[in-house]
Design a protein around this motif. Structure first.
Motif: not given
Lengths: 257, 380
Positions: B267-271, B273, B276
């Motif tokens: 998870k990065q930026f709350g979701q 990856i 993306f």
């Protein structure tokens, strides 16, 4: 001497899918011989090199009646295979499975030893082997770590909590072996090719007489997966000091410290 | 077109996976990589389970198997993460089976089936890599003996192998491809010196320089016909390229699965990856390339089994598989980010090992040369 091995053809639990409502689906699961029954097959095959033949017995609905099932079982050492194929065995409980398997053993005749795994990979109820022995009216033991045939009897080592009991039991007998009783072989191409040439017979419950077909002892009302706490899988980055501080912060946030 | 496997193939793959799970765990493979050791214990287990006999005639204690089955096993071993885990030695042994004397066949097969490394292929020289014609190692006859002089490099497994399959050249013969001879000689003879080479990939296989300084051997060590060594060598190159491509397929599948799992959970930026689209684009392209590699590999194996000449197919398969396979590994590494280059992440090893596939067993450039030359010839 004839040794029969009870084999369950069951879905791989690693492939099971759990829905958001806890429902369990085996629809996409690969089917194979229960891992514990592979151990029983290995024990039987090693015993039979000295004394006689090994007959594998599989019971289930028409889903088991494939060349894949036959070759898969027979490539692991048994001399022949008996399949009890009957759609009345759909979602069979331990009582129904044990009745069918005991009926098959009775029809095979002159069986001295029944071996099965500690339980099945999918349910691990540890009931069928015991109930088969009971239906046959034979001495029945579980948790058997080793078996040695000694003429008209067999000597078994049984693990009970922290003890190892050595018992002498008159044949015929039904034994459920532990998962580490033997290291199952890995069939090679030669064994797989030979499996296709070994004999198989297919019986229905009606071929086994009325006692083989029984009603369920119980009805399944529902089956749901037990809830587990979800792993958050958060990776804390930075120096060890920074990561430790983030970890403590996250634990506090969850009211865990 | 039927893409399904036979019962026998599926059961054999299941068995092989059982063996891999039991004897070839990721921690075992990582340790081999870290310590630069060959997979000796796994090779023994392969042998004990009868997998070392696959593909050999029954009269030599083998179990015949088709090319597709062998290719599937090579793919499976590579999918476990083990580089060159199945098939490499088998290919070498085929040279002896085809051209060796009865005694040579028995010697080599006994070693191979016992799980030992039977021989090391001593072909490449400092001045003769892709261009075999540049070879200068010689075999001269004197007093009823054969004297070998010269040096070889990038020789896999020379320290471990009991024998070397050495290619020599008659320098006085103006036709280099009709001047090469093959010899099966013990590697512990006086005059043979082995120097290991340090490298960063395929750590479970050692590379060596091997020096032959007036090494005296018996004429009976000749394999096949004198001066026919190059043609003998070429005989199994095509199959070797398909097996390398199959290994790439397995490794690429492993890299893809590792990356996809990471993308779905990291998870990065709350979701995750994987949500993306830039990551999804990578995963999609990787999946398409995987299917393309798979189709090329399986079709090549099918052509071998159908008795169809591979012509340029093996070279096309190796070229595409090794290039696309490395692209898959590279994208997988990118998806992992920093953690991907640590020793704890399997992708770091896969990335290193898959890069070498574009060189070992014939470089990309030689594959292009082989294919391109044939295309022009076919349409000329």
């Amino acid at each position: 001497m004839t040794i029969t091995v009870l084999c369950k053809w069951c879905p791989d639990t690693e492939d099971l899918e759990v829905g958001s409502d806890g429902s369990i689906s085996f629809e996409r699961a690969k089917w194979s011989i229960s891992e514990y029954d592979r151990v029983a097959l290995e024990v039987a095959t090693s015993l039979a090199t000295e004394v006689g033949e090994v007959v594998a017995v599989v019971a289930g609905t028409s889903i088991i009646d494939t060349s894949m099932t036959r070759k898969s079982v027979l490539s692991r050492g048994p001399d022949r295979l008996v399949m009890v194929v009957d759609d009345r065995l759909a979602e069979a409980d331990a009582r129904q499975s044990a009745s069918a398997l005991a009926g098959a053993i009775a029809r095979i005749g002159d069986v001295d030893l029944v071996l099965c795994g500690a339980g099945s990979t999918d349910l691990f109820a540890q009931q069928v082997g015991i109930q088969v022995g009971e239906r046959l009216g034979w001495p029945t033991l579980n948790e058997v770590a080793s078996v040695h045939l000694t003429g008209s009897s067999c000597r078994v080592e049984r693990r009970v909590v922290d003890e190892i009991d050595t018992l002498e039991v008159a044949l015929p007998v039904a034994l459920a072996v532990t998962a580490d009783a033997a290291l199952p072989r890995v069939p090679g191409m030669r064994e797989i090719l030979a499996a296709g040439k070994k004999p198989t017979v297919v019986w229905s419950l009606d071929d086994l007489g009325p006692p083989a077909a029984v009603d369920r002892a119980s009805q399944v009302v529902s089956t749901v997966a037990r809830s587990h706490s979800t792993r958050l899988q958060v990776l804390f980055e930075g120096s060890p000091t920074e990561a430790a501080a983030q970890l403590v912060g996250a634990l506090r946030h969850e009211s865990l410290v | 077109m039927d893409f399904s496997l036979t019962d026998e193939q599926q059961l054999l793959l299941d068995s092989f996976q059982e063996l891999l799970d039991r004897e070839c765990s990721e921690s075992y493979i990582a340790e081999l990589d870290r310590t630069h050791q060959p997979a000796t214990a796994f090779n023994k287990a392969l042998s004990e389970a009868g997998f070392s006999s696959l593909g050999f005639p029954e009269e030599y204690g083998g179990t015949p198997a088709d090319a597709l089955t062998l290719v599937l096993l090579a793919e499976k071993a590579a999918h476990q993460g083990l580089t060159n885990g199945f098939g490499g030695a088998l290919l070498q042994v085929r040279d002896i089976l085809m051209f060796g004397s009865e005694e040579q066949k028995k010697t080599v097969l006994a070693l191979y089936q016992a799980g030992e490394s039977p021989f090391s292929l001593c072909i490449t020289e400092p001045g003769a890599g892709s261009d075999d014609a540049g070879m200068t190692t010689t075999a001269t006859r004197a007093d009823g003996k054969v004297i070998i002089n010269g040096s070889k490099t990038f020789i896999t497994g020379a320290q471990e192998a009991k024998y070397g399959l050495v290619l020599t050249r008659d320098l006085e013969n103006p036709h280099p491809h009709r001047a090469m001879s093959m010899w099966l000689i013990p590697m512990d003879l006086p005059g043979i010196t082995i120097h290991p080479l340090e490298k960063f990939a395929w750590n479970n296989e050692e590379f060596n320089e091997v020096f032959f300084d007036h090494v005296e051997v018996d004429p009976s060590t000749l394999v096949g016909e004198e001066n026919n060594g190059f043609l003998q060598l070429m005989k199994n190159f095509e199959f070797e390229r398909v097996v390398i491509a199959a290994s790439v397929l397995g490794q690429a599948q492993a890299a893809f699965e590792d990356a996809a799992r990471h993308a779905a959970t990291r998870k990065q930026f709350g979701q995750p990856i994987g949500d993306f689209q830039l990551i999804q684009l990578k995963l999609t392209n990787m999946a398409v390339k995987l299917e393309n590699i798979r189709n090329l590999v399986y079709k090549s194996a099918w052509m071998i089994d159908a008795g169809q000449p591979l012509k340029t197919m093996a070279s096309m398969t190796k070229l595409y598989a090794t290039q696309a396979g490395f692209e898959i590994a590279d994208d997988a590494l990118q998806i992992f980010g920093g953690i991907g280059v640590t020793a704890d992440a399997r992708i770091s090893r896969l990335w290193r090992d898959m890069r070498l596939n574009r060189i070992g067993g014939g470089t990309d450039e030689m594959m292009i040369h082989t294919v391109g030359r044939q295309i022009v010839k076919d349409f000329g």
